[in-house]
Write an enzyme that holds these catalytic residues in place. Structure first.
Site, mmCIF file in Angstrom:
data_model
loop_
_atom_site.group_PDB
_atom_site.id
_atom_site.type_symbol
_atom_site.label_atom_id
_atom_site.label_comp_id
_atom_site.label_asym_id
_atom_site.label_seq_id
_atom_site.Cartn_x
_atom_site.Cartn_y
_atom_site.Cartn_z
ATOM 1 N N SER A 161 30.122 56.509 41.561
ATOM 2 C CA SER A 161 29.080 55.835 42.044
ATOM 3 C C SER A 161 27.993 56.353 43.101
ATOM 4 C CB SER A 161 29.446 54.352 42.701
ATOM 5 O OG SER A 161 28.392 53.755 43.405
ATOM 6 N N GLU A 163 26.635 55.182 45.057
ATOM 7 C CA GLU A 163 26.731 54.567 46.487
ATOM 8 C C GLU A 163 27.387 55.475 47.333
ATOM 9 O OE1 GLU A 163 26.189 51.279 48.426
ATOM 10 O OE2 GLU A 163 24.616 51.762 46.839
ATOM 11 N N TYR A 184 33.329 49.716 50.014
ATOM 12 C CA TYR A 184 33.339 50.161 48.579
ATOM 13 C C TYR A 184 32.865 51.492 48.420
ATOM 14 C CZ TYR A 184 31.402 50.395 43.866
ATOM 15 O OH TYR A 184 31.089 50.870 42.632
HETATM 16 P P1 NDP Z 1 31.993 44.600 37.076
HETATM 17 O O1 NDP Z 1 32.096 44.144 38.461
HETATM 18 O O2 NDP Z 1 31.197 43.828 35.999
HETATM 19 O O3 NDP Z 1 33.449 44.730 36.448
HETATM 20 C C1 NDP Z 1 34.419 45.195 37.228
HETATM 21 C C2 NDP Z 1 35.704 44.935 36.145
HETATM 22 O O4 NDP Z 1 36.959 45.285 37.075
HETATM 23 C C3 NDP Z 1 35.914 43.594 35.800
HETATM 24 O O5 NDP Z 1 36.521 43.855 34.426
HETATM 25 C C4 NDP Z 1 37.017 43.052 36.730
HETATM 26 O O6 NDP Z 1 37.800 42.051 36.174
HETATM 27 C C5 NDP Z 1 37.917 44.201 37.037
HETATM 28 N N1 NDP Z 1 38.930 44.244 38.238
HETATM 29 C C6 NDP Z 1 38.419 43.660 39.262
HETATM 30 N N2 NDP Z 1 39.378 43.877 40.333
HETATM 31 C C7 NDP Z 1 40.535 44.461 39.712
HETATM 32 C C8 NDP Z 1 41.836 44.527 39.722
HETATM 33 N N3 NDP Z 1 42.438 44.588 40.795
HETATM 34 N N4 NDP Z 1 42.536 45.071 38.785
HETATM 35 C C9 NDP Z 1 42.076 45.269 37.464
HETATM 36 N N5 NDP Z 1 40.799 45.151 37.118
HETATM 37 C C10 NDP Z 1 40.093 44.602 38.127
HETATM 38 O O7 NDP Z 1 31.533 46.129 37.184
HETATM 39 P P2 NDP Z 1 30.625 46.998 36.185
HETATM 40 O O8 NDP Z 1 30.975 47.005 34.860
HETATM 41 O O9 NDP Z 1 29.117 47.025 36.807
HETATM 42 O O10 NDP Z 1 30.911 48.547 36.584
HETATM 43 C C11 NDP Z 1 32.159 49.240 36.005
HETATM 44 C C12 NDP Z 1 32.620 50.239 37.138
HETATM 45 O O11 NDP Z 1 31.710 51.175 37.576
HETATM 46 C C13 NDP Z 1 33.153 49.884 38.441
HETATM 47 O O12 NDP Z 1 34.269 50.611 38.812
HETATM 48 C C14 NDP Z 1 31.930 49.737 39.383
HETATM 49 O O13 NDP Z 1 32.378 50.022 40.729
HETATM 50 C C15 NDP Z 1 31.434 51.131 38.916
HETATM 51 N N6 NDP Z 1 29.737 51.414 38.895
HETATM 52 C C16 NDP Z 1 29.103 50.300 38.371
HETATM 53 C C17 NDP Z 1 27.742 50.863 38.577
HETATM 54 C C18 NDP Z 1 26.687 49.688 38.189
HETATM 55 O O14 NDP Z 1 25.502 49.735 38.423
HETATM 56 N N7 NDP Z 1 27.009 48.663 37.432
HETATM 57 C C19 NDP Z 1 27.204 51.918 39.032
HETATM 58 C C20 NDP Z 1 28.066 53.014 39.608
HETATM 59 C C21 NDP Z 1 29.610 52.659 39.483
HETATM 60 P P3 NDP Z 1 37.323 40.465 36.205
HETATM 61 O O15 NDP Z 1 36.355 40.325 34.985
HETATM 62 O O16 NDP Z 1 38.868 39.792 35.976
HETATM 63 O O17 NDP Z 1 36.648 40.250 37.494
HETATM 64 P P1 GDR Z 2 24.335 47.780 44.844
HETATM 65 O O1 GDR Z 2 23.767 46.697 43.833
HETATM 66 O O2 GDR Z 2 24.490 47.368 46.270
HETATM 67 O O3 GDR Z 2 23.219 48.791 44.521
HETATM 68 O O4 GDR Z 2 25.530 48.224 44.038
HETATM 69 P P2 GDR Z 2 23.291 45.150 44.419
HETATM 70 O O5 GDR Z 2 22.434 44.783 43.172
HETATM 71 O O6 GDR Z 2 24.228 44.228 44.783
HETATM 72 O O7 GDR Z 2 22.234 45.596 45.355
HETATM 73 C C1 GDR Z 2 20.983 46.393 45.327
HETATM 74 C C2 GDR Z 2 20.210 46.349 46.669
HETATM 75 O O8 GDR Z 2 19.574 44.914 46.480
HETATM 76 C C3 GDR Z 2 19.590 44.447 47.867
HETATM 77 N N1 GDR Z 2 19.442 42.960 48.088
HETATM 78 C C4 GDR Z 2 20.492 42.257 47.345
HETATM 79 N N2 GDR Z 2 21.746 42.340 47.024
HETATM 80 C C5 GDR Z 2 22.351 41.361 46.273
HETATM 81 N N3 GDR Z 2 23.490 41.697 45.674
HETATM 82 N N4 GDR Z 2 21.986 40.200 46.610
HETATM 83 C C6 GDR Z 2 20.731 39.767 47.309
HETATM 84 O O9 GDR Z 2 20.489 38.644 47.417
HETATM 85 C C7 GDR Z 2 20.165 40.801 47.763
HETATM 86 N N5 GDR Z 2 18.978 40.775 48.322
HETATM 87 C C8 GDR Z 2 18.613 42.143 48.531
HETATM 88 C C9 GDR Z 2 20.943 45.070 48.553
HETATM 89 O O10 GDR Z 2 21.025 44.754 49.931
HETATM 90 C C10 GDR Z 2 20.744 46.378 48.086
HETATM 91 O O11 GDR Z 2 20.130 47.113 48.792
HETATM 92 C C11 GDR Z 2 25.703 48.136 42.620
HETATM 93 C C12 GDR Z 2 27.110 47.999 42.121
HETATM 94 O O12 GDR Z 2 26.972 47.648 40.886
HETATM 95 C C13 GDR Z 2 27.971 49.084 42.532
HETATM 96 O O13 GDR Z 2 29.410 48.417 42.107
HETATM 97 C C14 GDR Z 2 27.444 50.436 42.072
HETATM 98 O O14 GDR Z 2 28.530 51.438 42.621
HETATM 99 C C15 GDR Z 2 26.308 50.532 42.769
HETATM 100 O O15 GDR Z 2 25.163 49.674 42.134
HETATM 101 C C16 GDR Z 2 25.567 51.842 42.212
#
Ligand code: NDP
Ligand code: GDR
Length: 372
Positions: A161, A163, A184
């Protein structure tokens, strides 16, 4: 999918039929995905099925169904063309991970499972580390021991990520120093280095994708983009009056999840394993997202948004903008959906959803504040 949940975990094959694009003679490739029920898991499954793979997913046992994002590709498991199969497991359960890797014998393993909410990781730090950091280690170990025992070839993808860059200013690329700002992000840095270490120590074909934020109509509803587009739909249709948010000044490099899962797959198709940044190279503040999303339906966000300090994070990531030259040049990947198109796609989808909710609310099937 519903039909299968009363069965024992081992008897939970859920299936999908799509036309195979593979040549008849080529053996079907098998992928194993942790986090298959998440946003990325669902797009990656669709993508791999379209490439002719058999897709196996690890799902968590939950008291409610957690397979909604896979419903549209579900086909009864009794159908012999079924190519998606789900198995109960958890990244905190090493024995289950070993069992599934050993019995499925995948060609590719995608570790997408995570407690992926940055804000929640401050509240549940131990659990986040266990799933995100140690969970990756457990899956790497399952793959390593499987290879050692069987001599098979298995490729591994780690969902890294942006992050991890945290406080380091943009543009961020593969050589940028990590400075994580949440439990995280620290856990993702550990998972990143576990993956590098398994590549160096054991010669594992293991890649880190360092993906910047990617969104879609399937994005979890407590991430800021989806929280905004859900609210836009509901406010426009008269189901909601206010939207409470935290820090509006943070900037993110937002892309479309459908584009990003192709990058994951591409990394595993190369001759050598490596790490790649995946990003649009375009960054916007949360405020700009609000402007675009509310503006799309002719509303002014300032009339509806209120700041709730509850959503502020103890330490924030101010500015992320990736430099994805490496994957563009070496693997020929580039994003197809830009910021405006992404916001439009999400708002349109959530507007339709709000219209359906309105029908249910008007006819007394749900309360107007309830989101089915
Ligand atoms: P989601 O939160 O949508 O999905 C996370 C998945 O992980 C779900 O299927 C969830 O299951 C599963 N999960 C949670 N806890 C466990 C556990 N203990 N054991 C097995 N599975 C588990 O995430 P995204 O699809 O958005 O992201 C996919 C991956 O990419 C994650 O690792 C995230 O951190 C990473 N990532 C995401 C980004 C983004 O912008 N979306 C950017 C960079 C990295 P359940 O449905 O049951 O909750
Ligand atoms: P992020 O995504 O932290 O970048 O992680 P998120 O959408 O949670 O936050 C983005 C920015 O928005 C600000 N923010 C809020 N965020 C949330 N969730 N809810 C609010 O009400 C709100 N108001 C303002 C946050 O402070 C932040 O700055 C996502 C996840 O998908 C991670 O798993 C992944 O690794 C990174 O993107 C890349």
């Amino acid at each position: 999918i519903f039909l299968n949940h009363h069965r024992a975990p081992t008897a939970l094959p859920v299936a999908l039929a799509t036309l195979s694009t593979m040549a008849e003679t080529e053996p079907m490739k098998k992928a194993l995905i942790s986090g298959i029920t998440g946003q990325d898991g669902s797009y990656l499954t669709e993508f791999l099925l379209s490439k002719g793979y058999e897709v196996h997913g690890i799902i968590r046992r939950s008291s409610n169904f957690n397979t909604q994002r896979l419903e549209h590709i579900y086909i009864d498991p009794h159908n012999s063309s079924a190519r998606m199969k789900l198995h109960y497991g958890d990244l905190t359960d090493a024995s289950a991970l070993r069992k599934w890797v050993d019995s499925i014998c995948p060609d590719e393993v995608y570790n997408l499972g995570a407690q992926s909410h940055v804000g929640v990781s401050f509240e549940n730090p131990d659990y986040t580390a266990d799933v995100v950091a140690t969970g990756a280690l457990r899956l790497l170990e399952a793959v390593r021991t499987h290879i050692e025992t069987t001599g098979r070839k298995v490729r591994y993808y780690q969902a890294g990520s942006s992050e991890m860059y945290g406080a380091t200013p943009p543009p961020q690329d593969e050589n940028t120093v990590f400075h994580p700002r949440s439990p995280y992000a620290v856990s993702k840095v550990a998972a990143h280095w576990y993956t590098v270490n398994y590549r160096e120590a054991y010669g594992l074909f293991a890649c880190n994708g360092i993906l910047f934020n990617h969104e879609s109509p399937r994005r979890g509803e407590n991430f800021v983009t989806r929280k905004i587009t859900r609210a836009v739909g509901r406010i426009k249709i008269g189901l909601q009056k206010k939207l409470f948010l935290g820090n509006l000044k943070a900037s993110r490099d937002w892309g479309f999840a459908g584009d990003y899962v192709e990058a994951m797959w591409l990394m595993l198709q190369q001759d050598k394993p490596d790490d790649y940044v995946v990003a649009t190279e375009d960054s916007h503040t949360v405020e700009e997202f609000l402007e675009e999303a509310f503006g799309y339906v002719g509303l002014n966000w300032q009339d509806y948004v209120e700041i709730d300090p509850r959503y502020f994070r103890p330490s924030e990531v101010d500015n992320l903008r990736g430099s994805s030259a490496k994957i563009r040049e070496l693997l020929g990947w580039k994003p197809k959906v830009d910021f405006k198109q992404l916001v439009a796609m999400m708002v349109e989808s959530d507007l339709e959803r709000a219209k359906r909710e309105k029908v249910l609310a008007d006819n007394g099937y749900i309360a107007s504040h309830q989101q089915p």
